[in-house]
Design a protein around this motif. Sequence first.
Motif, PDB file in Angstrom:
ATOM      1  N   LEU A 295      64.263  20.600  73.902  1.00  0.00           N
ATOM      2  CA  LEU A 295      63.247  19.416  73.836  1.00  0.00           C
ATOM      3  C   LEU A 295      62.064  19.250  72.579  1.00  0.00           C
ATOM      4  O   LEU A 295      61.881  18.455  72.205  1.00  0.00           O
ATOM      5  CB  LEU A 295      62.955  19.430  74.922  1.00  0.00           C
ATOM      6  CG  LEU A 295      63.816  19.567  76.404  1.00  0.00           C
ATOM      7  CD1 LEU A 295      62.719  19.294  77.635  1.00  0.00           C
ATOM      8  CD2 LEU A 295      64.480  18.030  75.819  1.00  0.00           C
ATOM      9  N   ARG A 296      61.995  20.678  72.034  1.00  0.00           N
ATOM     10  CA  ARG A 296      61.068  20.659  71.440  1.00  0.00           C
ATOM     11  C   ARG A 296      61.099  19.524  69.635  1.00  0.00           C
ATOM     12  O   ARG A 296      62.299  20.421  69.070  1.00  0.00           O
ATOM     13  CB  ARG A 296      60.262  21.766  70.775  1.00  0.00           C
ATOM     14  CG  ARG A 296      58.664  21.576  69.688  1.00  0.00           C
ATOM     15  CD  ARG A 296      58.777  23.596  68.980  1.00  0.00           C
ATOM     16  NE  ARG A 296      57.339  22.901  68.490  1.00  0.00           N
ATOM     17  CZ  ARG A 296      56.735  24.206  68.348  1.00  0.00           C
ATOM     18  NH1 ARG A 296      56.847  25.605  68.595  1.00  0.00           N
ATOM     19  NH2 ARG A 296      55.594  24.332  68.044  1.00  0.00           N
ATOM     20  N   PRO A 297      60.674  18.975  69.843  1.00  0.00           N
ATOM     21  CA  PRO A 297      61.123  17.958  67.912  1.00  0.00           C
ATOM     22  C   PRO A 297      60.283  18.518  66.562  1.00  0.00           C
ATOM     23  O   PRO A 297      59.580  19.517  67.085  1.00  0.00           O
ATOM     24  CB  PRO A 297      60.640  16.583  68.363  1.00  0.00           C
ATOM     25  CG  PRO A 297      59.118  16.992  68.698  1.00  0.00           C
ATOM     26  CD  PRO A 297      59.317  17.759  69.944  1.00  0.00           C
ATOM     27  N   SER A 298      61.236  18.824  66.168  1.00  0.00           N
ATOM     28  CA  SER A 298      60.572  19.019  64.423  1.00  0.00           C
ATOM     29  C   SER A 298      60.401  18.190  63.460  1.00  0.00           C
ATOM     30  O   SER A 298      61.328  16.963  63.273  1.00  0.00           O
ATOM     31  CB  SER A 298      61.654  19.931  63.803  1.00  0.00           C
ATOM     32  OG  SER A 298      61.475  20.391  62.198  1.00  0.00           O
ATOM     33  N   VAL A 299      59.308  17.485  62.789  1.00  0.00           N
ATOM     34  CA  VAL A 299      59.154  16.763  61.837  1.00  0.00           C
ATOM     35  C   VAL A 299      59.070  17.149  60.249  1.00  0.00           C
ATOM     36  O   VAL A 299      57.940  17.953  60.068  1.00  0.00           O
ATOM     37  CB  VAL A 299      58.164  16.257  62.458  1.00  0.00           C
ATOM     38  CG1 VAL A 299      57.915  14.881  61.581  1.00  0.00           C
ATOM     39  CG2 VAL A 299      58.113  15.515  64.113  1.00  0.00           C
ATOM     40  N   SER A 300      59.703  16.563  59.740  1.00  0.00           N
ATOM     41  CA  SER A 300      60.255  16.595  57.499  1.00  0.00           C
ATOM     42  C   SER A 300      60.077  15.599  57.508  1.00  0.00           C
ATOM     43  O   SER A 300      61.281  14.936  57.868  1.00  0.00           O
ATOM     44  CB  SER A 300      61.234  17.768  57.598  1.00  0.00           C
ATOM     45  OG  SER A 300      60.658  18.540  56.323  1.00  0.00           O
ATOM     46  N   ALA A 301      59.009  15.156  56.267  1.00  0.00           N
ATOM     47  CA  ALA A 301      59.598  14.305  55.938  1.00  0.00           C
ATOM     48  C   ALA A 301      59.370  12.971  57.005  1.00  0.00           C
ATOM     49  O   ALA A 301      60.077  12.111  56.197  1.00  0.00           O
ATOM     50  CB  ALA A 301      59.829  14.516  55.017  1.00  0.00           C
ATOM     51  N   ASN A 302      58.927  12.524  57.752  1.00  0.00           N
ATOM     52  CA  ASN A 302      58.943  11.946  58.667  1.00  0.00           C
ATOM     53  C   ASN A 302      59.900  11.636  59.555  1.00  0.00           C
ATOM     54  O   ASN A 302      60.713  10.247  60.070  1.00  0.00           O
ATOM     55  CB  ASN A 302      57.914  10.141  58.296  1.00  0.00           C
ATOM     56  CG  ASN A 302      56.924  10.512  57.354  1.00  0.00           C
ATOM     57  OD1 ASN A 302      55.807  10.782  58.396  1.00  0.00           O
ATOM     58  ND2 ASN A 302      56.476   9.720  56.396  1.00  0.00           N
ATOM     59  N   VAL A 303      61.438  12.946  59.124  1.00  0.00           N
ATOM     60  CA  VAL A 303      62.548  12.921  60.138  1.00  0.00           C
ATOM     61  C   VAL A 303      62.306  13.485  60.985  1.00  0.00           C
ATOM     62  O   VAL A 303      61.532  14.993  61.047  1.00  0.00           O
ATOM     63  CB  VAL A 303      63.342  13.061  58.963  1.00  0.00           C
ATOM     64  CG1 VAL A 303      64.895  13.473  59.467  1.00  0.00           C
ATOM     65  CG2 VAL A 303      63.294  12.120  57.958  1.00  0.00           C
TER      66      VAL A 303
END
Length: 419
Positions: A247-255
């Motif tokens: 469930l934990r999201p990963s955010v990279s370059a607004n993705v």
Amino acid sequence: MKRKIVITIIVLVAALAIWYFFFRKKENQVVISTQKPRYGHISTSVTATGTVQPVDTVAVGTQVSGIIKYIYTDFNQPVKKGQLLAELDKVLLQAEVDRNRGALANAQSQLIYQQAQYKRQDQLYKVGAISRADYDNATYLNKAAQASVESAGASLRTAERNLFFTEIYSPIDGVVLNRSVSVGQTVAASFNTPTLFVLAKDITKMQVQASVDEADIGNVQDSQRVSFTVDAYLDEEFAGKVQEIRLRPSVSANVVTYTTMISASNESMKLKPGMTATVTIYTSEKDHVMLIPSKALMFKPDSALSGQFKVIAVAPAATERRKSATPVTGGSRDTVRSNMPGMEKKPSAASNYVWVRQGDTLLQKKVVIGLNDNTRAEVIAGLSPEEDVITGMQELSGKKGTTGSGGQASPFMPQRRRR
């Protein structure tokens, strides 16, 4: 009189020839591509990239500081639980054990002396030969000697445990993935535990840690079938299944992506930790269903067909109370479209209609579409396997060797210079 008639006939023939060869509108031939529905397998999928890694890894460290004296294993070596992996220099810790053992012996001798003193003082106190203060002092010294023995024993056990920690044992059955130390290297465990070895529990079972985009994660569920490839074996496809969606999201370059764990078998031992995998997750699959090309859903009849075929468009669902079909006769492309109710108002509704050829007639039929993988589409209702579904049209111009809807040459092609 006859001469005038002959001249008139000659002029009419010449005019007719001039019209036929220069002014007559040449008919263009139209080639229609058709295909019958077929039964087969269709699936929709989600693609992602990930990294191959072992199912379970253990970092083996040391709780004491010292110098690495012996190493008994190396990279890629299989190890058993309880197997000795390395040893630290024991000289200083052995001296600490000896010192604490001597302190314990001294405390025990003091305890024996104080116990004998206490017994004598107790007998004298009972006959009234000594005061209460002397008796209490003897009692205190006896208990203090007992406490000293216990403290010295604890210090000895601590030193012996630290000496035991100089031998590094494997906690699991596995394979050595990494060795971070060498013989003669000093390791310091003052603030954190240094990692000496990294062990993989079972490399015959691997997992892929894939990053699935937030736009696709809604279709991904546990136990779905997965296939993936790695760069080392591009011609081989490995199988797996979705094991966990974290469930934990990963955010990279607004993705935003979500980590999806995929379990895979590695009996062939071809998969190695760290390999980059190109993952395909099959979100929906169906077997033995009626399939048509997806481009058939986008086909629309051209005005060039009106001279060769009878084009009939059925009314959409909103006007199906009119049971009769609406014939379309001739006209331009705009005329054909304008006589198809709802076609211009709802362009997306074209995905629910296909055109079939029945002899010299092109008939529009409403179909119910299921899965669509952008190459083939599942037909749930509305078609029979014997019908010829139109997938495309090609217009041939009057000049040989040229094709296209209008028969015009491409402006980007080099022009031949005329003499």
